[in-house]
Structure formats: C-alpha cells, structure tokens
Design a protein around this motif. Structure first.
Motif, PDB file in Angstrom:
ATOM      1  N   GLY A   1       0.784  -1.236   0.000  1.00  0.00           N
ATOM      2  CA  GLY A   1       0.000   0.000   0.000  1.00  0.00           C
ATOM      3  C   GLY A   1       0.809   1.275   0.000  1.00  0.00           C
ATOM      4  N   ARG A   2       2.106   1.174   0.275  1.00  0.00           N
ATOM      5  CA  ARG A   2       2.927   2.390   0.305  1.00  0.00           C
ATOM      6  C   ARG A   2       3.654   2.560  -1.026  1.00  0.00           C
ATOM      7  NH1 ARG A   2       6.370   3.372   5.676  1.00  0.00           N
ATOM      8  NH2 ARG A   2       7.725   1.836   4.670  1.00  0.00           N
ATOM      9  N   GLY A   3       3.416   3.684  -1.675  1.00  0.00           N
ATOM     10  CA  GLY A   3       4.113   3.995  -2.913  1.00  0.00           C
ATOM     11  C   GLY A   3       5.342   4.842  -2.643  1.00  0.00           C
ATOM     12  N   ARG A   4       5.863   5.479  -3.676  1.00  0.00           N
ATOM     13  CA  ARG A   4       6.996   6.379  -3.512  1.00  0.00           C
ATOM     14  C   ARG A   4       6.590   7.594  -2.668  1.00  0.00           C
ATOM     15  NH1 ARG A   4       7.356   4.565  -9.283  1.00  0.00           N
ATOM     16  NH2 ARG A   4       5.757   6.105  -9.681  1.00  0.00           N
ATOM     17  N   PRO A   5       7.499   8.188  -1.892  1.00  0.00           N
ATOM     18  CA  PRO A   5       8.953   7.992  -1.884  1.00  0.00           C
ATOM     19  C   PRO A   5       9.458   6.842  -1.014  1.00  0.00           C
ATOM     20  CG  PRO A   5       8.389   9.729  -0.357  1.00  0.00           C
ATOM     21  CD  PRO A   5       7.100   9.304  -1.011  1.00  0.00           C
ATOM     22  N   TYR A   6       8.557   6.024  -0.492  1.00  0.00           N
ATOM     23  CA  TYR A   6       9.005   4.857   0.269  1.00  0.00           C
ATOM     24  C   TYR A   6       9.712   3.873  -0.668  1.00  0.00           C
ATOM     25  CZ  TYR A   6       5.826   6.702   3.791  1.00  0.00           C
ATOM     26  OH  TYR A   6       5.186   7.507   4.695  1.00  0.00           O
ATOM     27  N   PRO A   7      10.613   3.065  -0.139  1.00  0.00           N
ATOM     28  CA  PRO A   7      11.357   2.120  -0.992  1.00  0.00           C
ATOM     29  C   PRO A   7      10.611   0.826  -1.250  1.00  0.00           C
ATOM     30  CG  PRO A   7      12.140   1.954   1.260  1.00  0.00           C
ATOM     31  CD  PRO A   7      11.114   3.074   1.253  1.00  0.00           C
ATOM     32  N   ASP A   8       9.362   0.732  -0.810  1.00  0.00           N
ATOM     33  CA  ASP A   8       8.664  -0.555  -0.775  1.00  0.00           C
ATOM     34  C   ASP A   8       8.537  -1.239  -2.138  1.00  0.00           C
ATOM     35  OD1 ASP A   8       8.306   0.877   1.587  1.00  0.00           O
ATOM     36  OD2 ASP A   8       6.382  -0.051   2.015  1.00  0.00           O
ATOM     37  N   MET A   9       8.183  -0.467  -3.199  1.00  0.00           N
ATOM     38  CA  MET A   9       8.029  -1.101  -4.515  1.00  0.00           C
ATOM     39  C   MET A   9       9.368  -1.599  -5.039  1.00  0.00           C
ATOM     40  SD  MET A   9       5.016   0.750  -6.712  1.00  0.00           S
ATOM     41  CE  MET A   9       5.632   2.427  -6.639  1.00  0.00           C
ATOM     42  N   VAL A  10      10.432  -0.839  -4.808  1.00  0.00           N
ATOM     43  CA  VAL A  10      11.763  -1.263  -5.249  1.00  0.00           C
ATOM     44  C   VAL A  10      12.174  -2.540  -4.521  1.00  0.00           C
ATOM     45  CG1 VAL A  10      14.190  -0.628  -5.417  1.00  0.00           C
ATOM     46  CG2 VAL A  10      12.427   1.110  -5.767  1.00  0.00           C
ATOM     47  N   LEU A  11      11.961  -2.562  -3.215  1.00  0.00           N
ATOM     48  CA  LEU A  11      12.345  -3.740  -2.439  1.00  0.00           C
ATOM     49  C   LEU A  11      11.438  -4.933  -2.746  1.00  0.00           C
ATOM     50  CD1 LEU A  11      13.188  -2.008   0.952  1.00  0.00           C
ATOM     51  CD2 LEU A  11      14.772  -2.819  -0.813  1.00  0.00           C
ATOM     52  N   THR A  12      10.178  -4.670  -3.068  1.00  0.00           N
ATOM     53  CA  THR A  12       9.292  -5.753  -3.499  1.00  0.00           C
ATOM     54  C   THR A  12       9.793  -6.359  -4.804  1.00  0.00           C
ATOM     55  OG1 THR A  12       7.371  -4.778  -2.391  1.00  0.00           O
ATOM     56  CG2 THR A  12       6.930  -6.328  -4.177  1.00  0.00           C
ATOM     57  N   ALA A  13      10.238  -5.503  -5.723  1.00  0.00           N
ATOM     58  CA  ALA A  13      10.824  -6.000  -6.975  1.00  0.00           C
ATOM     59  C   ALA A  13      12.052  -6.862  -6.694  1.00  0.00           C
ATOM     60  CB  ALA A  13      11.187  -4.828  -7.877  1.00  0.00           C
ATOM     61  N   PHE A  14      12.885  -6.403  -5.766  1.00  0.00           N
ATOM     62  CA  PHE A  14      14.095  -7.134  -5.380  1.00  0.00           C
ATOM     63  C   PHE A  14      13.744  -8.513  -4.819  1.00  0.00           C
ATOM     64  CE2 PHE A  14      17.163  -8.056  -1.913  1.00  0.00           C
ATOM     65  CZ  PHE A  14      18.337  -8.139  -2.642  1.00  0.00           C
ATOM     66  N   LEU A  15      12.734  -8.563  -3.957  1.00  0.00           N
ATOM     67  CA  LEU A  15      12.362  -9.828  -3.314  1.00  0.00           C
ATOM     68  C   LEU A  15      11.633 -10.772  -4.268  1.00  0.00           C
ATOM     69  CD1 LEU A  15      11.171  -8.391   0.120  1.00  0.00           C
ATOM     70  CD2 LEU A  15      13.240  -9.738  -0.293  1.00  0.00           C
ATOM     71  N   ARG A  16      10.707 -10.218  -5.052  1.00  0.00           N
ATOM     72  CA  ARG A  16       9.879 -11.086  -5.909  1.00  0.00           C
ATOM     73  C   ARG A  16      10.662 -11.680  -7.072  1.00  0.00           C
ATOM     74  NH1 ARG A  16       3.676  -8.996  -6.744  1.00  0.00           N
ATOM     75  NH2 ARG A  16       3.198  -8.595  -4.550  1.00  0.00           N
ATOM     76  N   THR A  17      11.559 -10.893  -7.638  1.00  0.00           N
ATOM     77  CA  THR A  17      12.285 -11.397  -8.810  1.00  0.00           C
ATOM     78  C   THR A  17      13.476 -12.254  -8.431  1.00  0.00           C
ATOM     79  OG1 THR A  17      13.738  -9.448  -8.949  1.00  0.00           O
ATOM     80  CG2 THR A  17      11.622  -9.352 -10.143  1.00  0.00           C
ATOM     81  N   ALA A  18      14.063 -11.995  -7.244  1.00  0.00           N
ATOM     82  CA  ALA A  18      15.295 -12.685  -6.829  1.00  0.00           C
ATOM     83  C   ALA A  18      16.368 -12.591  -7.909  1.00  0.00           C
ATOM     84  CB  ALA A  18      15.005 -14.147  -6.478  1.00  0.00           C
TER      85      ALA A  18
END
Length: 233
Positions: free
Chosen positions: A154-171
């Motif tokens: 639920g948190r978009g930018r400027p939080y890092p959540d989407m970037v870190l979600t990409a990092f975790l989901r794609t591995a």
C-alpha cells in the motif's frame, strides 16, 4: 536498434546491475498532462477548485495518488472518493488514445532484457489504471514484473517498498547495490536511495528538473530513457 542519444552522453557507471526498476508515466510513458487533467476532474467531482491544488499535485508527482488525495482532502472517505474519480478520468483518457510510449522506451527495455537484466515497471497509479496503460501500449508482457503501491503493502513512492518488493519477488539480484532505479521525479530518486540502489537515475522527460532530481539523490541525470543502457555499460 536506434535509441535516442545525446550530444553529451552520461558516463557509464559500470556496476553489476542485474535488476532495473523503471517508473512509467514521465519515464517510459509520455504523460502529456494527463495526470493533471484527471486530477482536475477528480477535484471538480468533490466540488473543489483544481487550480488551488495543482502546485501540490505537481510537487508530488511520482507519489502514490491516494496519498496525495489524503493530504489534500483530509478524510479517508473523501480521499477514496477522489481517487476513484481520478482513476475513472484517467481510464477515459487512456481509452481515448491519449497514452503513448516515450521514444526508445520499448527498445530500451528489450535491450536490457537481452543483456540478461530483469526489468520491473512501477507506478503510483492503482492496478486497474496501470493495467489499462499496459494494454493500450501492448506492453502486458514487455517487463518481467509490474508493480503498483498495492502490490507493496500500500505504500508507494517515496518509500522504498516497490523497489524492495521487486528485489524480493524477482530474486534477480544478490545485493540491493545491483539495482538500478529510474524515474522522472524526486520521489523516484528518494525511493531508489532509500532502497540502497547502486544506480539512481533521473530522466528529464517528466515532472522534475535536473536540480530537483540531483537534490533527491540521483547518481545520473539522463535526457531520456534511451540513454540508460549506455550508463549501465
């Protein structure tokens, strides 16, 4: 493959970038003022005067739209109503053929993928709007993954959540320093910095200028998305 170039191309950073997280509107997708048009429609829907709020909307380009509406309208009920009106207005603009890819965007993504880099497209829009844009461009299968704020808790930018979600989901990467985050707003830059990305690149095809991008932490400022492969080396 012809990508846009510059008389002063940026210097390659030569990091081991394995995951590239790209913003959509203003970075890979031409905005053309559509966000402001849709916002004005949402404001009028709630009986508000759009002109009184546009400065804040421009300053917060890149942020999750529901967060912007929460700030402007105060109550959660009004924010949700405004957000629904915004999404409906934007969808109408997409249906009217008002959305287009920025020059070199598809070619750049395809080139990054051919270099065995994983590409993720992110947005501050809701999933329904993101999917409508992807469908209008024929981009449903272009990136390895697409994310909106709801996909990241639920948190978009400027939080890092989407970037870190990409990092975790794609591995796709072993270290956050193997990430590149690219966008057209200071909020994109902040999200990349907060995620620890090795490359945080701003592009000048959207909302914010070079000074704003650098002030927010951009490691590179590019004329457009077509310069990105040259930066990554």
């Amino acid at each position: 493959m012809n990508l846009p170039t510059s008389m002063n191309p940026p210097t390659p950073t030569n990091p081991d970038i394995r995951l590239v997280v790209l913003d959509m509107a203003g970075t890979t997708v031409a905005d053309g003022g559509l966000v402001e048009e849709a916002f004005a429609a949402a404001a009028r829907h709630l009986g508000a005067e759009p002109a009184d709020m546009l400065d804040y909307v421009r300053a917060t380009m890149g942020e999750s739209k529901i967060s912007v509406f929460r700030h402007l309208f105060g109550t959660e009920a009004q924010a949700q109503e405004a957000n629904k009106a915004f999404e409906a207005a934007y969808a109408d603009l997409v249906d009217a053929g008002r959305v287009a890819a920025l020059p070199g965007a598809r070619e750049t993504i395809e080139l990054l993928k051919s270099q065995d880099r994983t590409v993720v497209l992110t947005t501050g829009f809701a999933r329904t709007t993101q999917d409508a844009i992807l469908a209008a461009l024929g981009w449903q299968d272009l990136a390895h993954l697409t994310l909106c704020p709801a996909d990241a808790g639920g948190r978009g930018r400027p939080y890092p959540d989407m970037v870190l979600t990409a990092f975790l989901r794609t591995a796709a990467a072993d270290d956050v320093r193997q990430l590149a985050v690219v966008g057209d707003t200071s909020y994109d830059m902040l999200s990349g910095v907060r995620a620890g990305a090795g490359v945080v690149a701003g592009v000048l095809t959207g909302a914010h200028d070079a000074d704003a991008l650098r002030a927010a932490g951009a490691t590179q400022v590019l004329d457009g998305i077509g310069q990105l492969p040259g930066v990554l080396g």
